[in-house]
Design a protein around this motif. Structure first.
Motif, mmCIF file in Angstrom:
data_model
loop_
_atom_site.group_PDB
_atom_site.id
_atom_site.type_symbol
_atom_site.label_atom_id
_atom_site.label_comp_id
_atom_site.label_asym_id
_atom_site.label_seq_id
_atom_site.Cartn_x
_atom_site.Cartn_y
_atom_site.Cartn_z
ATOM 1 N N THR A 1 -58.159 -76.278 -69.456
ATOM 2 C CA THR A 1 -59.397 -75.829 -70.083
ATOM 3 C C THR A 1 -59.089 -74.855 -71.215
ATOM 4 O O THR A 1 -57.948 -74.429 -71.416
ATOM 5 C CB THR A 1 -60.324 -75.125 -69.078
ATOM 6 O OG1 THR A 1 -59.764 -73.832 -68.756
ATOM 7 C CG2 THR A 1 -60.489 -75.948 -67.810
ATOM 8 N N ASN A 2 -60.134 -74.484 -71.931
ATOM 9 C CA ASN A 2 -60.009 -73.476 -72.985
ATOM 10 C C ASN A 2 -59.671 -72.097 -72.420
ATOM 11 O O ASN A 2 -59.368 -71.180 -73.174
ATOM 12 C CB ASN A 2 -61.274 -73.414 -73.832
ATOM 13 C CG ASN A 2 -62.517 -73.152 -73.009
ATOM 14 O OD1 ASN A 2 -62.724 -73.766 -71.953
ATOM 15 N ND2 ASN A 2 -63.378 -72.263 -73.474
ATOM 16 N N ARG A 3 -59.718 -71.971 -71.090
ATOM 17 C CA ARG A 3 -59.261 -70.731 -70.431
ATOM 18 C C ARG A 3 -57.927 -70.933 -69.730
ATOM 19 O O ARG A 3 -57.536 -70.163 -68.869
ATOM 20 C CB ARG A 3 -60.347 -70.249 -69.472
ATOM 21 C CG ARG A 3 -61.627 -69.880 -70.212
ATOM 22 C CD ARG A 3 -62.758 -69.485 -69.301
ATOM 23 N NE ARG A 3 -63.989 -69.351 -70.086
ATOM 24 C CZ ARG A 3 -65.205 -69.250 -69.551
ATOM 25 N NH1 ARG A 3 -65.354 -69.275 -68.231
ATOM 26 N NH2 ARG A 3 -66.268 -69.143 -70.332
ATOM 27 N N ARG A 4 -57.252 -72.018 -70.103
ATOM 28 C CA ARG A 4 -55.889 -72.327 -69.660
ATOM 29 C C ARG A 4 -55.793 -72.566 -68.151
ATOM 30 O O ARG A 4 -54.741 -72.320 -67.543
ATOM 31 C CB ARG A 4 -54.905 -71.242 -70.116
ATOM 32 C CG ARG A 4 -54.870 -71.080 -71.634
ATOM 33 C CD ARG A 4 -53.801 -70.097 -72.081
ATOM 34 N NE ARG A 4 -53.894 -69.830 -73.515
ATOM 35 C CZ ARG A 4 -53.334 -70.564 -74.478
ATOM 36 N NH1 ARG A 4 -52.633 -71.629 -74.151
ATOM 37 N NH2 ARG A 4 -53.471 -70.233 -75.750
ATOM 38 N N ARG A 5 -56.839 -73.094 -67.561
ATOM 39 C CA ARG A 5 -56.805 -73.464 -66.146
ATOM 40 C C ARG A 5 -56.799 -74.982 -66.017
ATOM 41 O O ARG A 5 -57.440 -75.678 -66.811
ATOM 42 C CB ARG A 5 -58.022 -72.903 -65.409
ATOM 43 C CG ARG A 5 -58.120 -71.395 -65.390
ATOM 44 C CD ARG A 5 -59.050 -70.929 -64.284
ATOM 45 N NE ARG A 5 -60.418 -71.415 -64.456
ATOM 46 C CZ ARG A 5 -61.320 -71.456 -63.478
ATOM 47 N NH1 ARG A 5 -61.000 -71.055 -62.253
ATOM 48 N NH2 ARG A 5 -62.552 -71.892 -63.717
#
Length: 206
Positions: free
Chosen positions: A77-81
């Motif tokens: 994701t854009n939150r690196r998850r």
């Protein structure tokens, strides 16, 4: 369109040029199936409790150091998850994460102002789940064949997927997924004749 996964398997059709949204739980799997062959599917995924977190092609490329993950690798994701893992692929393996979703502006530039688009399909499909997004993320363009030349040039080729070819994903978090059976018929990517896709859900047995 929403759907509760109460059985081990279920399936839904996505008519040519249209989109479908569905919810999926952590650990659930789904297959994106090219029913007739040669059809691109634009895939988007959002965290179920926060559409501000979404599958990001740029963050995925950073995470896997490739233009597209290998089997067993995840999309980030854009939150690196991690949000989805690529579990299986029966197609020739041509997929894309460089090309933006087609939208009204693209078709207007091509002289087709009223043409359906993957961006509109995303918004329409999400509205069926009472969700909205102000951003059209870079999609995972399943079955899309855009080879990158040694000089950096991109070539727009027909999708090489065959009837029944499928890509399987597993959810790392509760998610909302949208798939658009890309309506593009003004270049070769869908063989200039968009066709349908199918989603097959698989809830792993416990």
């Amino acid at each position: 369109m929403d759907m509760e996964l109460t059985h081990d398997t279920a399936s839904m059709m996505i008519p040519a040029g249209q989109g479908l949204a569905f919810r999926i739980r952590t650990g659930d799997r789904f297959r994106l199936v090219d029913t007739e062959g040669g059809q691109v599917g634009d895939l988007f995924a959002f965290a179920a409790d926060d559409p501000g977190e979404y599958l990001s092609a740029a963050h995925t490329r950073t995470a896997v150091s490739r233009l597209f993950p290998r089997i067993g690798e995840h999309f980030a994701t854009n939150r690196r998850r991690p949000i989805l893992t690529l579990v299986a692929d029966t197609s020739p393996g041509a997929h894309d994460m460089l090309i933006a979703a087609c939208d009204a502006a693209r078709y207007d530039a091509l002289g087709e102002a009223e043409h359906a688009s993957c961006a509109d399909n995303l918004r329409i499909a999400l509205s069926g789940l009472a969700m909205t997004t102000h951003l059209v993320p870079q999609p995972v363009n399943v079955f899309m064949n855009i080879p990158v030349g040694t000089d950096g040039d991109l070539t727009w080729l027909p999708a090489p997927s065959r009837p029944g070819d499928a890509v399987t994903f597993e959810a790392h978090m509760d998610s909302v997924v949208v798939v658009s059976a890309c309506p593009m018929d003004l270049n070769p990517i869908n063989g200039e004749r968009p066709t349908s896709l199918a989603i097959e859900f698989v809830t792993p047995r416990t």
